[in-house]
Enzyme design. Structure first.
Site, PDB file in Angstrom:
ATOM      1  N   SER A  49      59.209 -69.688  38.666  1.00  0.00           N
ATOM      2  CA  SER A  49      57.968 -70.535  39.254  1.00  0.00           C
ATOM      3  C   SER A  49      58.074 -72.000  39.245  1.00  0.00           C
ATOM      4  CB  SER A  49      56.746 -70.154  38.217  1.00  0.00           C
ATOM      5  OG  SER A  49      57.015 -70.855  36.881  1.00  0.00           O
ATOM      6  N   ASP A  84      59.047 -68.392  43.015  1.00  0.00           N
ATOM      7  CA  ASP A  84      57.930 -67.603  42.978  1.00  0.00           C
ATOM      8  C   ASP A  84      56.794 -68.384  43.301  1.00  0.00           C
ATOM      9  OD1 ASP A  84      56.676 -65.282  42.048  1.00  0.00           O
ATOM     10  OD2 ASP A  84      56.835 -65.928  40.182  1.00  0.00           O
ATOM     11  N   HIS A  85      55.765 -68.017  44.015  1.00  0.00           N
ATOM     12  CA  HIS A  85      54.674 -68.626  44.411  1.00  0.00           C
ATOM     13  C   HIS A  85      54.796 -70.213  44.658  1.00  0.00           C
ATOM     14  CE1 HIS A  85      52.098 -65.514  43.408  1.00  0.00           C
ATOM     15  NE2 HIS A  85      52.682 -64.986  42.349  1.00  0.00           N
ATOM     16  N   ASP A 105      53.543 -69.264  49.019  1.00  0.00           N
ATOM     17  CA  ASP A 105      52.111 -68.777  48.467  1.00  0.00           C
ATOM     18  C   ASP A 105      50.891 -69.354  49.324  1.00  0.00           C
ATOM     19  OD1 ASP A 105      49.861 -67.651  47.638  1.00  0.00           O
ATOM     20  OD2 ASP A 105      50.367 -67.930  45.520  1.00  0.00           O
ATOM     21  N   GLU A 135      52.428 -64.175  51.282  1.00  0.00           N
ATOM     22  CA  GLU A 135      51.339 -63.790  50.349  1.00  0.00           C
ATOM     23  C   GLU A 135      49.956 -63.669  51.268  1.00  0.00           C
ATOM     24  OE1 GLU A 135      50.989 -64.218  46.334  1.00  0.00           O
ATOM     25  OE2 GLU A 135      48.730 -64.006  46.220  1.00  0.00           O
ATOM     26  N   HIS A 207      53.259 -57.816  42.698  1.00  0.00           N
ATOM     27  CA  HIS A 207      53.149 -59.044  41.757  1.00  0.00           C
ATOM     28  C   HIS A 207      52.581 -58.263  40.416  1.00  0.00           C
ATOM     29  CE1 HIS A 207      54.542 -62.705  43.613  1.00  0.00           C
ATOM     30  NE2 HIS A 207      54.559 -61.791  44.626  1.00  0.00           N
ATOM     31  N   GLY A 208      52.693 -58.988  39.355  1.00  0.00           N
ATOM     32  CA  GLY A 208      51.792 -58.619  38.214  1.00  0.00           C
ATOM     33  C   GLY A 208      52.585 -57.483  37.553  1.00  0.00           C
ATOM     34  N   GLY A 209      53.748 -57.054  37.640  1.00  0.00           N
ATOM     35  CA  GLY A 209      54.412 -55.866  37.286  1.00  0.00           C
ATOM     36  C   GLY A 209      54.164 -55.532  35.555  1.00  0.00           C
ATOM     37  N   ASN A 231      57.178 -60.796  34.516  1.00  0.00           N
ATOM     38  CA  ASN A 231      57.338 -62.046  33.961  1.00  0.00           C
ATOM     39  C   ASN A 231      56.939 -61.973  32.613  1.00  0.00           C
ATOM     40  OD1 ASN A 231      57.447 -64.558  32.941  1.00  0.00           O
ATOM     41  ND2 ASN A 231      56.044 -65.369  34.357  1.00  0.00           N
TER      42      ASN A 231
END
Ligand code: 13P
Length: 287
Positions: A49, A84-85, A105, A135, A207-209, A231
């Site tokens: 990130s 990331d993002h 993103d 995204e 995302h958000g695994g 993460n």
């Protein structure tokens, strides 16, 4: 081997498994993830990130560390170093620093602006042989100051972005960064199916695994998800193991305060989490 994420994700999409993106924070994180991917013969994506990049003193430091570590540890599985993002400016910084994969993103921009900026980055990354993630529909929760409301993506907007030629697409389907609240409604498979209908074989990114139940992960993979980001779960494992070490007073026994000893249980805990996810995502022995 530092590579773009394109080939590994196309193979994952065809083989109906997903490649894990594990976010890195420092040397221990990077080492734990690389060694586990190698041990399991799994392709892997190291996510960085903008906040983590800053923490590690800059994207140049991160790229140099990752490249040297791949070399020194004799890592032979495909590894992508991925922003990331990313903000628009952050994407160019990572391209310059030598990242092999970029996420732009633009989900918080009006769709026309997201399309324009993504289009530009498709050209730039394509010319350099880098992969690009875009995204649509923001991911809920907060990650390193990036806050999203967690709305479900509009499938038509997904098509507009996919048609630009991005490598992979993150579409919000009710997923959230960080821990899921008790009353979370779950992933919207209706949205995922509608997106898949519009974008065809484009590898999709979840995302958000952290904390998504196993059956939902498997269903998402069966519906076209080829990359899953984790993460928080590594952070929780690291913190838990480190706390246990200190609470047991081990930092005060012998040279237990030596950072190489103090950080070892946390590093092993990250490895265990990554191992578990690679098994679940089905990417073991796919390198
Ligand atoms: P978690 O922190 O919820 O695992 O999400 C990671 C992520 O999506 C990184 O972009």
């Amino acid at each position: 081997m530092l590579v773009s994420a394109k080939e590994m994700l196309q193979k994952a999409r065809e083989g109906k498994y997903a490649v894990g993106q594990f976010n890195i924070n420092n040397l221990e994180w990077t080492k734990a993830i690389l060694l586990t991917a190698e041990e399991m013969r799994s392709p892997v994506i190291l996510g960085v990130s903008e906040g983590a990049g800053k923490y590690m003193t800059g994207f140049g430091t991160v790229a140099a560390m990752v490249k040297a570590m791949i070399d020194e540890l004799n890592i032979t599985v495909p590894v992508a170093l991925h922003l990331d993002h990313g903000t628009y400016e952050g994407c160019y910084k990572c391209i310059k620093a030598g990242f092999s994969s970029i996420m732009f993103d633009g989900s918080h921009y009006p769709i026309e602006e997201n399309v324009e900026k993504t289009r530009e980055l498709v050209h730039v990354t394509e010319n350099l042989g880098l992969s690009l993630e875009a995204e649509v529909g923001s991911i809920g929760g907060e990650e390193d100051g990036v806050v999203g409301m967690g709305e479900c993506a509009d499938p038509d907007e997904c098509k507009m972005i996919a048609d630009l030629g991005v490598t992979m697409l993150a579409a919000g389907i009710g997923n959230i960064h960080g821990k899921y609240p008790e009353n979370w409604a779950g992933l919207s498979f209706e949205t995922l199916e509608a997106v898949k209908e519009k974008v065809g074989d484009m590898p999709l990114v979840l995302h958000g695994g952290t904390g998504i139940p196993e059956d939902m992960i498997k269903k998402a993979i069966s519906l076209g998800v080829a990359k899953i980001n984790v993460n928080t779960e590594c952070q929780l494992s690291f913190a838990d193991a480190t706390r246990k070490y200190i609470e047991a007073g081990k930092d005060q026994q012998g040279k237990g305060y030596d950072p190489r000893k103090l950080l070892a249980p946390g590093t092993e805990a990250i490895k265990a989490t990554v191992r578990e996810k690679i098994e679940l995502f089905g990417s073991a022995n796919k390198a």
